[in-house]
Design a protein around this motif. Structure first.
Motif, PDB file in Angstrom:
ATOM      1  N   HIS A   1       0.807  -1.217   0.000  1.00 23.62           N
ATOM      2  CA  HIS A   1       0.000   0.000   0.000  1.00 23.62           C
ATOM      3  C   HIS A   1       0.845   1.275   0.000  1.00 23.62           C
ATOM      4  CE1 HIS A   1      -3.601  -2.433   1.758  1.00 23.62           C
ATOM      5  NE2 HIS A   1      -3.286  -2.770   0.525  1.00 23.62           N
ATOM      6  N   ARG A   2       2.138   1.164   0.254  1.00 23.46           N
ATOM      7  CA  ARG A   2       3.007   2.348   0.202  1.00 23.46           C
ATOM      8  C   ARG A   2       3.097   2.912  -1.211  1.00 23.46           C
ATOM      9  NH1 ARG A   2       6.651  -1.898   0.306  1.00 23.46           N
ATOM     10  NH2 ARG A   2       8.331  -1.824  -1.221  1.00 23.46           N
ATOM     11  N   PHE A   3       2.714   2.112  -2.207  1.00 23.54           N
ATOM     12  CA  PHE A   3       2.746   2.564  -3.597  1.00 23.54           C
ATOM     13  C   PHE A   3       1.462   3.276  -4.021  1.00 23.54           C
ATOM     14  CE2 PHE A   3       5.682  -1.150  -3.636  1.00 23.54           C
ATOM     15  CZ  PHE A   3       6.852  -0.432  -3.859  1.00 23.54           C
ATOM     16  N   LEU A   4       0.483   3.345  -3.130  1.00 17.11           N
ATOM     17  CA  LEU A   4      -0.754   4.071  -3.430  1.00 17.11           C
ATOM     18  C   LEU A   4      -0.523   5.574  -3.244  1.00 17.11           C
ATOM     19  CD1 LEU A   4      -3.259   1.812  -1.466  1.00 17.11           C
ATOM     20  CD2 LEU A   4      -3.191   2.069  -3.959  1.00 17.11           C
ATOM     21  N   THR A   5      -1.126   6.376  -4.095  1.00 21.16           N
ATOM     22  CA  THR A   5      -1.104   7.818  -3.865  1.00 21.16           C
ATOM     23  C   THR A   5      -2.020   8.107  -2.682  1.00 21.16           C
ATOM     24  OG1 THR A   5      -2.996   8.285  -5.280  1.00 21.16           O
ATOM     25  CG2 THR A   5      -0.822   8.239  -6.363  1.00 21.16           C
ATOM     26  N   ASP A   6      -1.957   9.323  -2.154  1.00 15.00           N
ATOM     27  CA  ASP A   6      -2.860   9.674  -1.055  1.00 15.00           C
ATOM     28  C   ASP A   6      -4.317   9.515  -1.487  1.00 15.00           C
ATOM     29  OD1 ASP A   6      -0.720  10.236   0.594  1.00 15.00           O
ATOM     30  OD2 ASP A   6      -0.798  12.410   0.254  1.00 15.00           O
ATOM     31  N   VAL A   7      -4.596   9.959  -2.704  1.00 15.29           N
ATOM     32  CA  VAL A   7      -5.968   9.874  -3.221  1.00 15.29           C
ATOM     33  C   VAL A   7      -6.375   8.417  -3.418  1.00 15.29           C
ATOM     34  CG1 VAL A   7      -7.453  10.396  -5.210  1.00 15.29           C
ATOM     35  CG2 VAL A   7      -5.929  12.154  -4.285  1.00 15.29           C
ATOM     36  N   SER A   8      -5.525   7.620  -4.067  1.00 16.07           N
ATOM     37  CA  SER A   8      -5.913   6.225  -4.321  1.00 16.07           C
ATOM     38  C   SER A   8      -5.943   5.408  -3.026  1.00 16.07           C
ATOM     39  CB  SER A   8      -5.020   5.573  -5.381  1.00 16.07           C
ATOM     40  OG  SER A   8      -3.673   5.551  -4.976  1.00 16.07           O
ATOM     41  N   GLY A   9      -5.155   5.800  -2.027  1.00 12.83           N
ATOM     42  CA  GLY A   9      -5.239   5.134  -0.724  1.00 12.83           C
ATOM     43  C   GLY A   9      -6.599   5.357  -0.095  1.00 12.83           C
ATOM     44  N   GLU A  10      -7.085   6.590  -0.222  1.00 11.26           N
ATOM     45  CA  GLU A  10      -8.429   6.901   0.286  1.00 11.26           C
ATOM     46  C   GLU A  10      -9.481   6.128  -0.506  1.00 11.26           C
ATOM     47  OE1 GLU A  10     -10.628   8.147   3.117  1.00 11.26           O
ATOM     48  OE2 GLU A  10      -8.539   8.769   3.105  1.00 11.26           O
ATOM     49  N   GLN A  11      -9.303   6.071  -1.839  1.00  8.90           N
ATOM     50  CA  GLN A  11     -10.237   5.330  -2.691  1.00  8.90           C
ATOM     51  C   GLN A  11     -10.226   3.846  -2.332  1.00  8.90           C
ATOM     52  OE1 GLN A  11      -8.453   6.524  -6.410  1.00  8.90           O
ATOM     53  NE2 GLN A  11     -10.076   8.003  -6.836  1.00  8.90           N
TER      54      GLN A  11
ATOM     55  N   LYS B   1     -19.966  -2.318  -7.768  1.00 12.03           N
ATOM     56  CA  LYS B   1     -20.455  -0.946  -7.962  1.00 12.03           C
ATOM     57  C   LYS B   1     -19.708   0.033  -7.051  1.00 12.03           C
ATOM     58  CE  LYS B   1     -24.483   1.458  -6.658  1.00 12.03           C
ATOM     59  NZ  LYS B   1     -25.773   1.332  -6.052  1.00 12.03           N
ATOM     60  N   GLN B   2     -19.522  -0.345  -5.783  1.00 14.87           N
ATOM     61  CA  GLN B   2     -18.861   0.542  -4.818  1.00 14.87           C
ATOM     62  C   GLN B   2     -17.387   0.763  -5.171  1.00 14.87           C
ATOM     63  OE1 GLN B   2     -21.918   1.538  -3.730  1.00 14.87           O
ATOM     64  NE2 GLN B   2     -20.770   2.073  -1.914  1.00 14.87           N
ATOM     65  N   VAL B   3     -16.694  -0.293  -5.571  1.00 15.68           N
ATOM     66  CA  VAL B   3     -15.265  -0.176  -5.909  1.00 15.68           C
ATOM     67  C   VAL B   3     -15.102   0.664  -7.176  1.00 15.68           C
ATOM     68  CG1 VAL B   3     -13.187  -1.455  -6.600  1.00 15.68           C
ATOM     69  CG2 VAL B   3     -14.606  -2.305  -4.716  1.00 15.68           C
ATOM     70  N   LYS B   4     -15.933   0.422  -8.180  1.00 17.52           N
ATOM     71  CA  LYS B   4     -15.865   1.205  -9.422  1.00 17.52           C
ATOM     72  C   LYS B   4     -16.178   2.678  -9.146  1.00 17.52           C
ATOM     73  CE  LYS B   4     -16.402  -2.098 -13.112  1.00 17.52           C
ATOM     74  NZ  LYS B   4     -15.140  -1.754 -13.751  1.00 17.52           N
ATOM     75  N   LYS B   5     -17.172   2.925  -8.287  1.00 15.45           N
ATOM     76  CA  LYS B   5     -17.552   4.296  -7.935  1.00 15.45           C
ATOM     77  C   LYS B   5     -16.379   5.022  -7.257  1.00 15.45           C
ATOM     78  CE  LYS B   5     -20.601   5.172  -4.585  1.00 15.45           C
ATOM     79  NZ  LYS B   5     -21.886   5.154  -3.851  1.00 15.45           N
ATOM     80  N   SER B   6     -15.515   4.273  -6.583  1.00 15.38           N
ATOM     81  CA  SER B   6     -14.361   4.856  -5.903  1.00 15.38           C
ATOM     82  C   SER B   6     -13.116   4.935  -6.785  1.00 15.38           C
ATOM     83  CB  SER B   6     -14.036   4.049  -4.642  1.00 15.38           C
ATOM     84  OG  SER B   6     -15.056   4.203  -3.705  1.00 15.38           O
ATOM     85  N   GLY B   7     -13.236   4.539  -8.046  1.00 13.25           N
ATOM     86  CA  GLY B   7     -12.093   4.652  -8.951  1.00 13.25           C
ATOM     87  C   GLY B   7     -11.236   3.407  -9.060  1.00 13.25           C
ATOM     88  N   GLY B   8     -11.705   2.292  -8.540  1.00 18.36           N
ATOM     89  CA  GLY B   8     -10.930   1.054  -8.595  1.00 18.36           C
ATOM     90  C   GLY B   8     -11.468   0.068  -9.616  1.00 18.36           C
ATOM     91  N   ASP B   9     -10.672  -0.919  -9.895  1.00 16.92           N
ATOM     92  CA  ASP B   9     -11.082  -2.058 -10.717  1.00 16.92           C
ATOM     93  C   ASP B   9     -11.109  -3.275  -9.807  1.00 16.92           C
ATOM     94  OD1 ASP B   9     -11.131  -0.688 -13.227  1.00 16.92           O
ATOM     95  OD2 ASP B   9      -8.941  -0.736 -13.218  1.00 16.92           O
ATOM     96  N   VAL B  10     -12.012  -4.206 -10.082  1.00 20.59           N
ATOM     97  CA  VAL B  10     -12.113  -5.406  -9.250  1.00 20.59           C
ATOM     98  C   VAL B  10     -11.401  -6.567  -9.929  1.00 20.59           C
ATOM     99  CG1 VAL B  10     -13.709  -7.106  -8.270  1.00 20.59           C
ATOM    100  CG2 VAL B  10     -14.250  -4.670  -8.141  1.00 20.59           C
ATOM    101  N   GLY B  11     -10.511  -7.222  -9.181  1.00 19.57           N
ATOM    102  CA  GLY B  11      -9.826  -8.419  -9.677  1.00 19.57           C
ATOM    103  C   GLY B  11     -10.640  -9.661  -9.382  1.00 19.57           C
TER     104      GLY B  11
END
Length: 176
Positions: A78-88, A117-127
């Protein structure tokens, strides 16, 4: 039970190189106890079964996961997440917590749709999203026993890290 776990390992995206490294380390160090974070519940169950099948005298304990105030688990990845993507990315566990508080559970299919739906709404992709029995890791069609919901999502990484960052989390739920 072992057959379900083997099928699960073959079928799903578990971090097998990490499991192999852990087993090598266990063979070298020969600990009496191995403690693993609840966040990696499925890997912990798989490792527990491997240790049992190798007849190693080691106790595996699954411990609570340490989390940041936004509910994102502490993880080296998780150290590779940006501040924004960490929040997402924190949306995964927040969504799992929300689901755990539902009084009645719809079908696993409906729960998966909601998480997606929730993960996509937050800017993520689901594996992957798995809803399995905690004892056998068999995917469930009916939620009539204790189950684990395991979710892997990916989110934007910091510039120095060229790919997206995988975020895996889960929750155990005991239906009423």
């Amino acid at each position: 039970s072992n057959t379900n776990i083997k099928r699960f390992v073959k079928k799903n995206v578990l971090n097998l190189p990490v499991l192999a490294e852990m087993i090598q380390g266990i063979k070298v160090v020969s600990p009496d106890v191995v403690m693993l974070g609840h966040k990696d519940f499925i890997q912990s169950i798989v490792l527990k079964n491997i240790i049992k099948s190798l007849q190693l005298p080691i106790k595996v304990i699954i411990v609570p996961t340490l989390r940041k105030p936004n509910k994102l688990a502490f993880s080296s990845r998780h150290r590779f997440l940006t501040d924004v993507s960490g929040e997402q990315a924190s949306c995964i566990y927040k969504t799992l917590l929300e689901i755990s508080e539902w009084g009645n559970y719809p079908s696993p299919r409906e729960i998966k749709k909601y998480i997606l739906k929730q993960v996509k709404k937050s800017g993520g992709d689901v594996g992957f999203i798995f809803i399995c029995c905690t004892k056998t890791l068999k995917e469930l069609d009916v939620l009539d026993r204790e189950f684990v919901i395991s979710v892997a999502g990916s989110f934007n990484a910091v510039e120095e890290h060229t790919s997206r960052v995988s975020v895996v989390d889960n929750i155990i739920i005991k239906p009423n």
